[in-house]
Design an enzyme around this catalytic site. Structure first.
Site, short mmCIF file in Angstrom:
data_model
loop_
_atom_site.label_atom_id
_atom_site.label_comp_id
_atom_site.label_asym_id
_atom_site.label_seq_id
_atom_site.Cartn_x
_atom_site.Cartn_y
_atom_site.Cartn_z
N TRP A 358 0.84 -1.21 0.00
CA TRP A 358 0.00 0.00 0.00
C TRP A 358 0.86 1.25 0.00
CZ3 TRP A 358 -1.04 3.34 4.48
CH2 TRP A 358 -0.32 2.99 5.64
N ASP A 359 2.16 1.07 0.24
CA ASP A 359 3.10 2.18 0.16
C ASP A 359 2.95 2.94 -1.16
OD1 ASP A 359 3.87 0.20 1.97
OD2 ASP A 359 6.00 0.60 1.75
N GLU A 489 1.36 -1.66 13.05
CA GLU A 489 1.35 -3.13 13.12
C GLU A 489 1.78 -3.65 14.49
OE1 GLU A 489 3.85 -3.70 9.71
OE2 GLU A 489 2.15 -4.24 8.42
N LYS A 601 4.06 1.85 16.15
CA LYS A 601 5.14 1.63 15.19
C LYS A 601 5.22 2.77 14.19
CE LYS A 601 6.56 -1.80 11.72
NZ LYS A 601 6.01 -2.81 10.80
N GLN A 602 4.08 3.18 13.69
CA GLN A 602 4.05 4.22 12.66
C GLN A 602 2.70 4.89 12.73
OE1 GLN A 602 3.88 1.00 9.39
NE2 GLN A 602 3.19 2.85 8.35
#
Lengths: 768, 768
Positions: A358-359, A489, A601-602
């Site tokens: 999906w990046d 995640e 995480k992000q």
């Protein structure tokens, strides 16, 4: 400890001094590619030290048998692996009786340079062999942008303390293996080895996928820069072809081998033509000659930089960082082939099988859209459009019906390639990114026609997925989405991830909105799509019922959306209180500990706010940023850029700069201690966004308007960037005191400071 | 469709007629073992059809390299595999020029019998060879309980339509592989092959673990039941030893080979002695002779049945089912060796590496405790006590400190052998079962001394784990346990699983309670334990603070505890509404769909109510049963027994009977379509509990009292069971009209109907 051995330079990546420990990291950092093929910066000559050999051909993959702890229904049987391709760069070097091997020599004056302005890699060094001979070696190589099946090497040896024999042994080796293979299988079958005079080729095919690839080489020689002929000895082994050329040379003279290589594959040629095509490529390359090829390479890159460069004054490391990011993005994907995409490691490594995450939609499209022709971003969208049937199949495997689509988490050809249930089956927010990519493209390009022609079918299939995936909770009297993994995640199988629920609602509403527009403005397309998808009005009402009654976890006291249900049951403690020895937590903590911690995480809630900033007030952005950013460990390469952009948008320039530095030099300084595995290509687009959307404050709004709000970190004198906006080139320049806009000819564009409007050459209004 | 080919019989498992499709299922069902070794019912002669060959030695395992989708910190590097051991049963049969192979013969009169009363397996058939010869074959074999390293086979051949040559080729084959091997590795190294006259042995060792095993055979022959000698031919190959004996035989006569086999391992002998010990075993067995060995086998089983048998009148399938369960449990574990445990497949298959699950404490201990001497259950507890250090190490790997222990999910030697994060790291309720096992044992045996001697150290380590694993939720103002998997593995990484939270609270409270008792009654042990564990009073106050403020998800409207946070956000729909074609859901649905559904794999909240029934009113039990049972798919073999017992306790005999049938004939009727992989050994203890605790209503209370509340399904005439209660044998008989209790001598025990008290022989009060 981060690495710190790359010499700062505005246009080049430079390593000085030979250090065996850095060889694998440098093999990643100095990688070269042209969007169609690429390779790690492996040495041409033999090297007995630690090395990670990798040459890659875009679109050529192997379906490696998956490896799981416990099989679950719906897992893919196979996992598409980026495939190490036959080695065409190898040139064995022998001095008198001794092989050149930097691992056994005394090496001095070692220098490596990746010239990003011109697109070539060079290496020079002095080696003292164990037998005492000293030689100076200079090499240069590149993979041609113009002739995109061709690469070229010049390899020069000069004896420094002797006169004697030198042997060059250029070879093609198809007996290569993957670093990343689940069962140590060999992935290639050798079909034919074709030796000719000063040329040679191997035809091989991948097992299972049966991609056919011909790898060819042609060689020529000069001595003291004058062409010479040397008799050829030929050695054919089971999986390789090696020629040997020996000449006598005197102290201080030079001998150079030019090696031209080519990959041609069944993606672009019929199987029968492959050997001929490969021979043709290397024969023509040899005729054109190394210097002429190099000149065209320099031209190609000049052209790329015209619309892609970002100039930073006053901070050479930042300058080097951003150019490295832009350079690698261009090496990975050129946008001319809708079958290719942007692998997370590009052509720099094998980790993460498959090529497409999906990046692409969430991070990469803005970069390619703004630095290249609109057809490039459109090719990225068409890649997904072409894989819609597979996405519908994928959803069917998981029990969805009626044409609902779930795009794969990782893919090469549209089939799912990931096999952890918490990702494969649950990280479904990726489906929303597919629609966001279309929305972003249409806003930027105003090419609304893409929607009736292609996009709407994708959107309908995804709206159907969201409608089926949500369920009504009696307890909440709302629609909920249970059992998902968000972008963060470090949470698995959670309920009501804000980002996922928000995207789901938005996808449905945007799809219905587009359906209505298409109905009125493209009635023929509407008719075709409705027939093809068997969509009835009642179905869309059901979608809207879900969208309108979607549940979002919210904490009234803190006045923020919660990442998921129950987030505030965690012990909330900011990352700065974590001992250094515990970080990165993904290397230090067991998975359960990570999952139940509050650490992120992000960007997750913040990813949603980043995507839909126009739907949130500045106060809201600040509140969410202030709650979530301190909990974020940024252990994904995709994290710092989003935080940098949001920080800039709420005038937190120190934080924006801190996160920018982290994203821009992630690989050069090896923040995550893993650059030897390859570079983080897709996050490099995030770096670009950090400047253009972050510091530059560029926004394209739903009504198509473009605005800027440039700010500058105090560490820089100035920066400028260039974008291609609907065919017009706009350059934005921001210094500590000034902010200017230029057109393609370098003329300043009139800026009305009061109402923030500038006229761009195509007479479209731009508000600043 | 369930299988339905086993002939109902009170004491035997019988198959009639040869069906190649049932061979693998029968290999599981007709397995034999003696607690120390065991094997699937593979044919002695060659068989070219589908077969799953398996011979197993208790405690001998191989650490197979794990296979995971994505590595996580804390995963074990190796996964202990039950190891297929050298084949000692093989006897090749040749008739004139043709090998006997049932896959190529016309087979008639085929019958297999597993005689559970006497502990032997027999097989008889008539085979017509492709070359026309017809023979009758009768075999019998057993693995001796008395000589627990020895097995014996009698194999008789009678020509029916010819006179000619018959060859017997008994062999040992150490070239065996595992069905279940992650990378198809060979697990054994052959060290020595020792042929002797009519005897032979192979010494081999397992790779990595270096268990040494000698496998021996000895043979003798009779013709028409009279001993004969036949010249031996010897064939030694790389991994096997085969003898060949040929004799001439006339139509209607019989020739019999007796083969005695032995495994001896380095668990019980020094490596140097192994070959001698194995030879000694088979030599002695041959001297004793087949019939004498068989007689002692019959005696051994008679003795076992004395305290283990359950008699059911009026339902031969139920009778066969319960005896099969009891028989297999005894074949798997005899309780004499604290290094062994009860693998979920026993000696009937390889699935589920490792040998020990929480099944042992939660399901098996009650059976062994009540049907054998108390030392047997104690050995099972000591197994965990002896592995406490490894459990502490395991917890340390996951970030726990201060001597907190997490017992492994699956283990062979104390190390974790499972590698799915949602199980390995999160299915932590198993830790509570360790303490529950001790509690259960102490209540039943009144051997409180086990706690100061061994149990308390385990309990302290586990209390420490729970204390550290919970965290304080500001939002709830309670302690919560986040990120767990309960017994219902169809939910992963949930928060506040009721069963887990309840066990955690109970473990702490019971531990503190025992600490206080030990302090007063065993001051020396207390001193030793406090010193060893460095436990201070303040630490126990902190534990209690967690226990006292533990959060339990509860729904006020339904007045029930919720399985976990957010359970009522699911679509609640009972299992009977699921289409048959969707079941079992674990074979039909993708994992995410299972996870977000309301369907329950096995008792979860109800497991807690089963364990602590005395803490819940009958109304509470009913409410929870009525909510959760209809949502339960029983796709774990451990599920129906708990539901049967609870149903009986709330007088739902039809449901109790339905679930009893399911658990008791799970393997015989192959409910889960997987019996070919082996039998579900540990759930067989649940079957036993369904009768004794379910229908019989046996309870042992915290104060040590034993009570019964016998009920009987309407399908049966009567049933009776026998238990060993603190050294006294009590037999309970229940018919549709009567309920009686007998002592060991068969005398009825006085029963005071009014106050429900009976006097058992040792003068302890028993309330009925």
């Amino acid at each position: 400890m981060n690495k710190n051995y790359i010499i700062p330079n505005e246009w080049s990546i430079i390593e000085e001094g030979f250090c065996a420990e850095n060889v694998e990291a440098s093999e990643s950092l100095f990688s070269i590619g042209n969007g169609a093929m690429g390779q790690r910066a492996n040495f041409e000559e033999d090297y007995s030290g630690n090395t990670f050999q990798g040459s890659y051909i875009g679109g050529i993959y192997y379906p490696d048998k998956t490896r799981v702890g416990w099989w679950k229904n719906g897992y893919p049987e196979y996992f598409a692996k980026v495939l190490n391709a036959p080695n065409w760069i190898g040139i064995g070097i022998q001095i008198n009786t001794t092989k050149l091997d930097l691992n056994t020599c005394k090496v001095s004056n070692f220098k490596r340079e990746l010239n990003m302005k011109e697109g070539w890699l060079s290496r020079s060094f002095v080696a003292k062999l164990p037998t005492g001979e000293q030689i100076e070696v200079c090499t240069k190589r590149f993979i041609s942008i113009k002739y995109n099946e061709v690469g070229a090497i010049a390899y020069t040896v000069k004896p420094l303390n002797f006169s004697g024999e030198i042997s060059f042994s250029p070879y093609i080796d198809a007996g290569i293996v993957n670093e990343d293979a689940n069962y140590d299988e060999f992935f290639w079958e050798i079909l034919q080895i074709s030796p000719e005079e000063n040329k040679g080729a191997i035809l091989s095919k991948t097992l299972k996928t049966e991609f056919h690839v011909a790898t060819a080489m042609a060689v020529s020689f000069t001595s003291n820069e004058k062409p010479i002929e040397i008799p050829q000895q030929t050695l054919i082994e089971e999986k390789s072809i090696t020629y040997s050329y020996t000449l006598n040379i005197s102290e201080g003279e030079t001998a150079t081998i030019y090696k031209y290589g080519s990959y041609v594959s069944s993606l672009n040629h019929s199987n029968e033509e492959l050997l001929d095509a490969a021979f043709k490529n290397v024969t023509e390359a040899k005729q054109i000659g190394f210097q002429q090829l190099l000149n065209s390479q320099i031209d190609s890159w000049k052209n790329i930089w015209k619309t892609a460069d970002i100039v930073i004054e006053g901070d050479v490391k930042a300058q080097q960082g951003i150019r490295f990011n832009i350079f690698q993005l261009n090496q990975t994907y050129m946008g001319t082939d809708a079958r290719l995409n942007i692998g997370p490691k590009g052509f720099t490594g094998e980790k993460y099988g498959g090529s497409t995450y999906w990046d692409t939609e969430a991070y990469c499209i803005p970069f390619y859209m703004a630095t290249k022709d609109a057809s490039v971003a459109k090719n990225l969208l068409l890649y997904r459009y072409n894989q819609l049937d597979k996405a519908i199949e994928n959803a069917e495997k998981l029990g969805f019906t009626n044409g609902a689509a779930l795009y794969p988490m990782v893919t090469m050809n549209g089939e799912e390639c990931h096999n952890e249930w918490e990702i494969t089956f649950e990280e479904i927010h990726r489906n929303g990114a597919m629609v966001y990519g279309i929305y972003n493209y249409v806003n930027y390009t105003q090419d609304f026609e893409y929607i009736p022609k292609n996009g709407l079918e994708v959107m309908i299939a995804i709206a159907r997925f969201w409608h089926q995936r949500a369920n009504f909770s009696e307890a909440k009297n709302k629609y909920v989405i249970l059992g998902v993994t968000g972008p963060n995640e470090y949470e698995n199988n959670v309920n009501n991830n804000f980002y996922t629920n928000y995207l789901a609602k938005w996808c449905i509403e945007y799809t219905v909105d587009c359906l209505n527009k298409v109905k009125h403005n493209y009635p023929d397309d509407f008719e075709r799509i409705i027939n093809k998808t068997n969509l009835k009005a009642e179905e869309t009402y059901k979608w809207l019922k879900v969208a309108e009654n979607m549940y979002f976890p919210f904490d009234a006291e803190k006045n923020i959306y919660l990442q998921q249900d129950g987030f505030l049951d965690k012990e909330i403690s900011s990352v700065d209180k974590l001992p250094i020895s515990d970080r990165p937590i993904n290397q230090k903590w067991s998975w359960d500990r990570i999952l139940r911690s509050c650490y992120i995480k992000q960007a997750d809630v913040l990813q949603g706010i980043f995507f839909f900033e126009n739907k949130f007030s500045k106060d809201e952005v600040e509140r969410h940023f202030d709650f979530y950013e301190p909990l974020t460990v940024h252990e994904s390469s995709l994290s710092p850029c989003v935080h940098s952009i949001l920080a800039a948008s709420i005038d937190r320039m120190p934080k924006a700069y801190e996160q920018y530095v982290r994203t821009s030099r992630l690989d050069l300084d090896d923040y995550n201690h893993e650059v030897h595995e390859g570079c983080h290509i897709t996050s490099m687009a995030g770096t670009w966004m950090s400047i253009v959307q972050g510091f530059g404050g560029m926004r394209v709004w739903d009504d198509g308007k473009l605005t800027f709000n440039p700010q500058i970190p105090k560490e820089w004198k100035s920066y400028s960037f260039t974008i291609n906006f609907r065919g017009s080139i706009i350059k934005v320049y921001k210094s500590q005191t000034a902010c200017k806009f230029f057109n393609e000819s370098g003329n300043e564009i009139k800026m009305l400071v009061n109402n923030n409007e500038i006229l761009i050459p195509s007479n479209q209004l731009v508000t600043v």
